[in-house]
Write an enzyme that holds these catalytic residues in place. Structure first.
Site: not given
Ligand code: NDP
Length: 293
Positions: A54, A98, A121
């Site tokens: 990322k 994450q 997200d």
């Protein structure tokens, strides 16, 4: 019949070039680039690899990236503090936590802490809730399911009124993609490990989304002729014929499914490249929203 291949790699590359142009416009206008902040806790090598990918993707499109790397024994307070610092940082427009987090960390609490304006997200309970509600639109939708929807649209699949079967009901893929298909007016069936007669259900599908994490589990004989198949599965299997001794396959048996499907994604080169692209797109959207607020 041999299916058309839905080329996720090419679609993702095109979209990233657009995002890079957008980022350059943003930077010229505001004097600072769009920024993505990540929180990584623990020593899961796959998670560390995703965060590295990322960061690299951010660099490629002209975003900054900040990462808070916490160790596996970190406390809830440390994770919460890292999220709060990203929330407060004006150079950070999007935040990703994450997953999975270490077992001592309350995932729900961590995701709830992410500022709604920076929830690129799309996992904040409010954004997921809005995704499930009629007449509401979340600010951001999760990356992998959004990537599946872009691939469906790019393939020319008609979603309205279509029978869509989602195999898998995880929070990160199966559930949100089912909600997105419902919003697109498909008739959605969600299957999981206790589903009876899975092949029969899949045989009725105009659209199949496979997200179970089982190598080549869904066979070509289950696919309705002409159906559109999106294979999210990414399964590592041993292959002594490759240099590394392994390769990746999807949840769908590609060799047989491509003979029945009208259009199908490959693994790798299908959903995978779309996921980070969708995260970049959400971060770009967050940056414009925050800058003009
Ligand atoms: P999870 O393990 O969280 O969920 C798997 C789901 O599949 C569960 O709902 C489970 O059912 C269901 N399932 C398992 N076995 C069967 C079966 N035999 N028949 C029907 N349903 C079954 O996985 P994820 O959703 O996180 O990931 C799924 C796959 O997608 C993995 O291969 C993963 O690597 C890949 N992936 C790829 C991404 C990308 O960017 N390309 C991103 C995210 C994931 P139950 O709920 O009953 O347990």
């Amino acid at each position: 019949m041999t299916a058309a291949i839905i080329d996720g790699a090419a679609i993702a590359e095109r979209m990233r070039a657009e995002i890079a142009r957008d980022a350059a416009r943003f930077t010229a206008q505001y004097g600072t680039p769009p920024g993505l902040g990540a929180v990584l806790a623990g020593d899961n090598p796959a998670s560390a690899q995703y965060v590295r990918m990322k960061r690299r993707a951010c660099e490629q499109v002209g975003f900054t990236s900040t990462a808070h790397m916490l160790d596996a024994s970190s406390t809830q307070e440390q994770v919460d503090d890292a999220i709060r610092r990203l929330n407060d940082d004006p150079a950070v427009h999007g935040i990703l936590v994450q997953l999975p987090l270490p077992p001592q960390i309350d995932e729900e609490r961590a995701l709830r802490l992410v500022s709604l304006d920076k929830d690129v997200d799309g996992f904040h309970p409010i954004n997921i809730g809005m995704l499930g509600m009629k007449g509401r639109e979340p600010l951001f939708t999760p990356a992998t399911p959004t990537g599946c929807m872009v691939l469906l649209r790019e393939s020319g699949a008609v979603l309205e009124g279509a029978n869509a079967v989602v195999v898998g009901r995880s929070n990160i893929v199966g559930l949100p993609v089912a909600l997105m298909l419902m919003k697109a007016n498909a008739t959605v069936t969600v299957c999981h490990s206790r589903t009876r007669d899975l092949p029969d259900i899949v045989r009725r599908a105009d659209i199949v989304i496979a997200a179970i994490g089982r190598a080549e589990y869904i066979k070509g004989s289950w696919i309705k002729p002409g159906a559109t198949v999106i294979d999210v599965g990414t399964n590592k299997i041993a292959d002594p014929n490759t240099e590394k001794g392994y390769r990746y396959v999807g949840d769908v048996e590609f060799a047989t499914a491509k003979e029945a499907a009208g259009a199908i994604t490959k693994v790798p080169g299908g959903v995978g490249p779309m996921t980070i692209t969708m995260l970049l797109q959400n971060t770009m959207k967050a940056a414009w929203r925050l800058a003009s607020a």
